[in-house]
Scaffold this motif. Structure first.
Motif, PDB file in Angstrom:
ATOM      1  N   ARG A 171       0.830  -1.215   0.000  1.00 21.06           N
ATOM      2  CA  ARG A 171       0.000   0.000   0.000  1.00 21.06           C
ATOM      3  C   ARG A 171       0.863   1.263   0.000  1.00 21.06           C
ATOM      4  O   ARG A 171       0.546   2.244  -0.677  1.00 21.06           O
ATOM      5  CB  ARG A 171      -0.962  -0.014   1.187  1.00 21.06           C
ATOM      6  N   ALA A 172       1.953   1.238   0.738  1.00 23.50           N
ATOM      7  CA  ALA A 172       2.851   2.394   0.772  1.00 23.50           C
ATOM      8  C   ALA A 172       3.479   2.638  -0.600  1.00 23.50           C
ATOM      9  O   ALA A 172       3.644   3.782  -1.017  1.00 23.50           O
ATOM     10  CB  ALA A 172       3.944   2.188   1.819  1.00 23.50           C
ATOM     11  N   LEU A 173       3.807   1.560  -1.292  1.00 19.92           N
ATOM     12  CA  LEU A 173       4.388   1.709  -2.631  1.00 19.92           C
ATOM     13  C   LEU A 173       3.425   2.417  -3.576  1.00 19.92           C
ATOM     14  O   LEU A 173       3.853   3.177  -4.446  1.00 19.92           O
ATOM     15  CB  LEU A 173       4.785   0.346  -3.200  1.00 19.92           C
ATOM     16  N   GLU A 174       2.139   2.179  -3.396  1.00 18.51           N
ATOM     17  CA  GLU A 174       1.139   2.839  -4.249  1.00 18.51           C
ATOM     18  C   GLU A 174       1.174   4.352  -4.059  1.00 18.51           C
ATOM     19  O   GLU A 174       0.967   5.098  -5.017  1.00 18.51           O
ATOM     20  CB  GLU A 174      -0.245   2.282  -3.965  1.00 18.51           C
ATOM     21  N   THR A 175       1.463   4.809  -2.851  1.00 20.09           N
ATOM     22  CA  THR A 175       1.533   6.258  -2.622  1.00 20.09           C
ATOM     23  C   THR A 175       2.757   6.878  -3.296  1.00 20.09           C
ATOM     24  O   THR A 175       2.807   8.086  -3.486  1.00 20.09           O
ATOM     25  CB  THR A 175       1.560   6.595  -1.112  1.00 20.09           C
ATOM     26  N   PHE A 176       3.741   6.048  -3.648  1.00 20.83           N
ATOM     27  CA  PHE A 176       4.938   6.534  -4.334  1.00 20.83           C
ATOM     28  C   PHE A 176       4.864   6.330  -5.845  1.00 20.83           C
ATOM     29  O   PHE A 176       5.857   6.472  -6.541  1.00 20.83           O
ATOM     30  CB  PHE A 176       6.187   5.844  -3.786  1.00 20.83           C
ATOM     31  N   GLY A 177       3.687   5.980  -6.337  1.00 21.30           N
ATOM     32  CA  GLY A 177       3.509   5.893  -7.778  1.00 21.30           C
ATOM     33  C   GLY A 177       3.659   4.512  -8.381  1.00 21.30           C
ATOM     34  O   GLY A 177       3.621   4.365  -9.594  1.00 21.30           O
ATOM     35  N   TYR A 178       3.842   3.509  -7.563  1.00 13.39           N
ATOM     36  CA  TYR A 178       3.897   2.127  -8.073  1.00 13.39           C
ATOM     37  C   TYR A 178       2.472   1.591  -8.041  1.00 13.39           C
ATOM     38  O   TYR A 178       1.865   1.516  -6.976  1.00 13.39           O
ATOM     39  CB  TYR A 178       4.812   1.265  -7.204  1.00 13.39           C
ATOM     40  N   HIS A 179       1.928   1.222  -9.185  1.00 13.00           N
ATOM     41  CA  HIS A 179       0.521   0.826  -9.231  1.00 13.00           C
ATOM     42  C   HIS A 179       0.293  -0.581  -9.759  1.00 13.00           C
ATOM     43  O   HIS A 179      -0.831  -1.065  -9.729  1.00 13.00           O
ATOM     44  CB  HIS A 179      -0.274   1.826 -10.087  1.00 13.00           C
ATOM     45  N   SER A 206       6.848  -5.723  -3.332  1.00 11.45           N
ATOM     46  CA  SER A 206       7.140  -5.722  -1.887  1.00 11.45           C
ATOM     47  C   SER A 206       8.006  -6.916  -1.510  1.00 11.45           C
ATOM     48  O   SER A 206       8.976  -6.779  -0.759  1.00 11.45           O
ATOM     49  CB  SER A 206       5.842  -5.757  -1.082  1.00 11.45           C
ATOM     50  N   TRP A 207       7.650  -8.086  -2.020  1.00 10.93           N
ATOM     51  CA  TRP A 207       8.441  -9.290  -1.756  1.00 10.93           C
ATOM     52  C   TRP A 207       9.844  -9.167  -2.332  1.00 10.93           C
ATOM     53  O   TRP A 207      10.831  -9.445  -1.644  1.00 10.93           O
ATOM     54  CB  TRP A 207       7.764 -10.539  -2.330  1.00 10.93           C
ATOM     55  N   VAL A 208       9.946  -8.741  -3.571  1.00  4.62           N
ATOM     56  CA  VAL A 208      11.258  -8.614  -4.223  1.00  4.62           C
ATOM     57  C   VAL A 208      12.130  -7.608  -3.483  1.00  4.62           C
ATOM     58  O   VAL A 208      13.315  -7.860  -3.227  1.00  4.62           O
ATOM     59  CB  VAL A 208      11.097  -8.229  -5.714  1.00  4.62           C
ATOM     60  N   THR A 209      11.549  -6.478  -3.113  1.00  6.77           N
ATOM     61  CA  THR A 209      12.311  -5.449  -2.400  1.00  6.77           C
ATOM     62  C   THR A 209      12.782  -5.958  -1.041  1.00  6.77           C
ATOM     63  O   THR A 209      13.959  -5.821  -0.690  1.00  6.77           O
ATOM     64  CB  THR A 209      11.462  -4.172  -2.218  1.00  6.77           C
ATOM     65  N   GLY A 210      11.875  -6.540  -0.271  1.00  9.17           N
ATOM     66  CA  GLY A 210      12.234  -7.040   1.053  1.00  9.17           C
ATOM     67  C   GLY A 210      13.286  -8.135   1.000  1.00  9.17           C
ATOM     68  O   GLY A 210      14.257  -8.123   1.777  1.00  9.17           O
ATOM     69  N   ILE A 211      13.126  -9.074   0.083  1.00  3.27           N
ATOM     70  CA  ILE A 211      14.111 -10.160  -0.051  1.00  3.27           C
ATOM     71  C   ILE A 211      15.461  -9.610  -0.500  1.00  3.27           C
ATOM     72  O   ILE A 211      16.512 -10.031  -0.011  1.00  3.27           O
ATOM     73  CB  ILE A 211      13.585 -11.243  -1.013  1.00  3.27           C
ATOM     74  N   SER A 227      16.668  -1.772 -11.865  1.00  2.15           N
ATOM     75  CA  SER A 227      15.884  -0.567 -11.592  1.00  2.15           C
ATOM     76  C   SER A 227      14.991  -0.211 -12.766  1.00  2.15           C
ATOM     77  O   SER A 227      13.821   0.132 -12.585  1.00  2.15           O
ATOM     78  CB  SER A 227      16.808   0.610 -11.262  1.00  2.15           C
ATOM     79  N   VAL A 228      15.529  -0.301 -13.963  1.00  6.21           N
ATOM     80  CA  VAL A 228      14.728   0.001 -15.159  1.00  6.21           C
ATOM     81  C   VAL A 228      13.585  -0.990 -15.293  1.00  6.21           C
ATOM     82  O   VAL A 228      12.446  -0.602 -15.571  1.00  6.21           O
ATOM     83  CB  VAL A 228      15.624   0.009 -16.419  1.00  6.21           C
ATOM     84  N   VAL A 229      13.850  -2.257 -15.064  1.00 10.59           N
ATOM     85  CA  VAL A 229      12.796  -3.273 -15.149  1.00 10.59           C
ATOM     86  C   VAL A 229      11.707  -2.992 -14.122  1.00 10.59           C
ATOM     87  O   VAL A 229      10.520  -3.025 -14.440  1.00 10.59           O
ATOM     88  CB  VAL A 229      13.389  -4.701 -14.962  1.00 10.59           C
ATOM     89  N   VAL A 230      12.099  -2.712 -12.884  1.00 12.10           N
ATOM     90  CA  VAL A 230      11.111  -2.434 -11.840  1.00 12.10           C
ATOM     91  C   VAL A 230      10.278  -1.206 -12.191  1.00 12.10           C
ATOM     92  O   VAL A 230       9.036  -1.223 -12.099  1.00 12.10           O
ATOM     93  CB  VAL A 230      11.801  -2.257 -10.467  1.00 12.10           C
ATOM     94  N   LEU A 231      10.929  -0.148 -12.597  1.00 11.53           N
ATOM     95  CA  LEU A 231      10.194   1.083 -12.936  1.00 11.53           C
ATOM     96  C   LEU A 231       9.283   0.883 -14.138  1.00 11.53           C
ATOM     97  O   LEU A 231       8.184   1.428 -14.183  1.00 11.53           O
ATOM     98  CB  LEU A 231      11.185   2.231 -13.185  1.00 11.53           C
ATOM     99  N   THR A 232       9.731   0.107 -15.092  1.00 10.68           N
ATOM    100  CA  THR A 232       8.926  -0.127 -16.307  1.00 10.68           C
ATOM    101  C   THR A 232       7.713  -1.006 -16.022  1.00 10.68           C
ATOM    102  O   THR A 232       6.621  -0.729 -16.510  1.00 10.68           O
ATOM    103  CB  THR A 232       9.796  -0.790 -17.402  1.00 10.68           C
ATOM    104  N   LEU A 233       7.892  -2.026 -15.225  1.00  7.57           N
ATOM    105  CA  LEU A 233       6.821  -3.000 -15.005  1.00  7.57           C
ATOM    106  C   LEU A 233       5.856  -2.625 -13.889  1.00  7.57           C
ATOM    107  O   LEU A 233       4.761  -3.189 -13.826  1.00  7.57           O
ATOM    108  CB  LEU A 233       7.414  -4.378 -14.703  1.00  7.57           C
ATOM    109  N   PHE A 247      14.314   7.493  -6.853  1.00  9.37           N
ATOM    110  CA  PHE A 247      13.424   7.854  -7.964  1.00  9.37           C
ATOM    111  C   PHE A 247      12.008   8.119  -7.451  1.00  9.37           C
ATOM    112  O   PHE A 247      11.370   9.096  -7.833  1.00  9.37           O
ATOM    113  CB  PHE A 247      13.407   6.753  -9.022  1.00  9.37           C
ATOM    114  N   ALA A 248      11.527   7.234  -6.575  1.00  7.85           N
ATOM    115  CA  ALA A 248      10.156   7.370  -6.064  1.00  7.85           C
ATOM    116  C   ALA A 248       9.990   8.623  -5.205  1.00  7.85           C
ATOM    117  O   ALA A 248       8.934   9.255  -5.210  1.00  7.85           O
ATOM    118  CB  ALA A 248       9.777   6.132  -5.255  1.00  7.85           C
ATOM    119  N   LYS A 249      11.018   8.996  -4.456  1.00  3.91           N
ATOM    120  CA  LYS A 249      10.925  10.140  -3.545  1.00  3.91           C
ATOM    121  C   LYS A 249      11.438  11.443  -4.147  1.00  3.91           C
ATOM    122  O   LYS A 249      11.410  12.480  -3.496  1.00  3.91           O
ATOM    123  CB  LYS A 249      11.713   9.845  -2.265  1.00  3.91           C
ATOM    124  N   PHE A 250      11.918  11.399  -5.370  1.00  2.29           N
ATOM    125  CA  PHE A 250      12.570  12.560  -5.971  1.00  2.29           C
ATOM    126  C   PHE A 250      11.677  13.796  -5.968  1.00  2.29           C
ATOM    127  O   PHE A 250      12.147  14.897  -5.717  1.00  2.29           O
ATOM    128  CB  PHE A 250      13.023  12.231  -7.396  1.00  2.29           C
TER     129      PHE A 250
END
Length: 174
Positions: free
Chosen positions: A52-60, A67-72, A166-172, A103-106
């Motif tokens: 849910r927090a990621l959604e506030t930073f523009g990840y939809h 979340s799993w990938v980032t935490g792991i 990073s590019v893959v995450v931002l793109t997908l 990038f998300a907080k820029f």
């Protein structure tokens, strides 16, 4: 590196100790964040809250998977960096996470005072980048590996890996 030069002098030992301090600090900080994201430890949100927090930073898209990938990546990269084992790979993972956070907080500005600044995450990313280029030092499990003796090619590979991830995450996910 140079024939006849003893790399066990005080300056070299001091540098190795400094690298250990950087590795422990980066690993502890990023690892604690990963444990917050994965398991809700240390007052963290857990996977659902982090998604849910990621959604506030523009990840939809795919926020639960992200979340799993980032935490792991945070926990796994931290373990590698702390142990000094495959340090270049752990540092590359932590660098990739830091790049995405910056990038998300820029849009929130540089300073943390607003609650949305990215100065802290930028610092963590720079530490990970520095460890990529310096290697773990001699106080590490990587002590007798090719990437400790010749860190530059592995550092370049790590930077490319972090950038590609990073590019893959931002793109997908955005």
């Amino acid at each position: 590196m140079l024939s006849g030069v003893d790399d066990t002098d005080d300056a070299s030992r001091s540098g190795d100790l400094g690298l250990l301090v950087l590795r422990l600090a980066l690993g502890a900080i990023m690892g604690a964040h990963g444990l917050q994201h994965l398991f809700g430890l240390f007052g963290g949100p857990g996977i659902g809250g982090f998604a849910r927090a990621l959604e506030t930073f523009g990840y939809h898209k795919q926020t639960t998977l992200l979340s799993w990938v980032t935490g792991i990546t945070e926990v796994g990269g931290s373990v590698l960096v702390i142990a000094g084992l495959f340090t270049w790979l752990g540092a590359a993972g932590l660098l990739g996470v830091a790049v995405n956070i910056v990038f998300a907080k820029f849009h929130g500005g540089f300073f943390q005072g607003s609650g949305q600044g990215f100065e802290f995450e930028l610092l963590l990313g720079v530490v990970a980048l520095a460890l990529l280029f310096t290697g773990a030092g001699r106080i590490a499990l990587d002590r007798n590996t090719p990437w400790r003796r010749r860190p530059f090619p592995f550092a370049v590979g790590g930077v490319l890996l972090a950038a590609a991830a990073s590019v893959v995450v931002l793109t997908l996910t955005r």
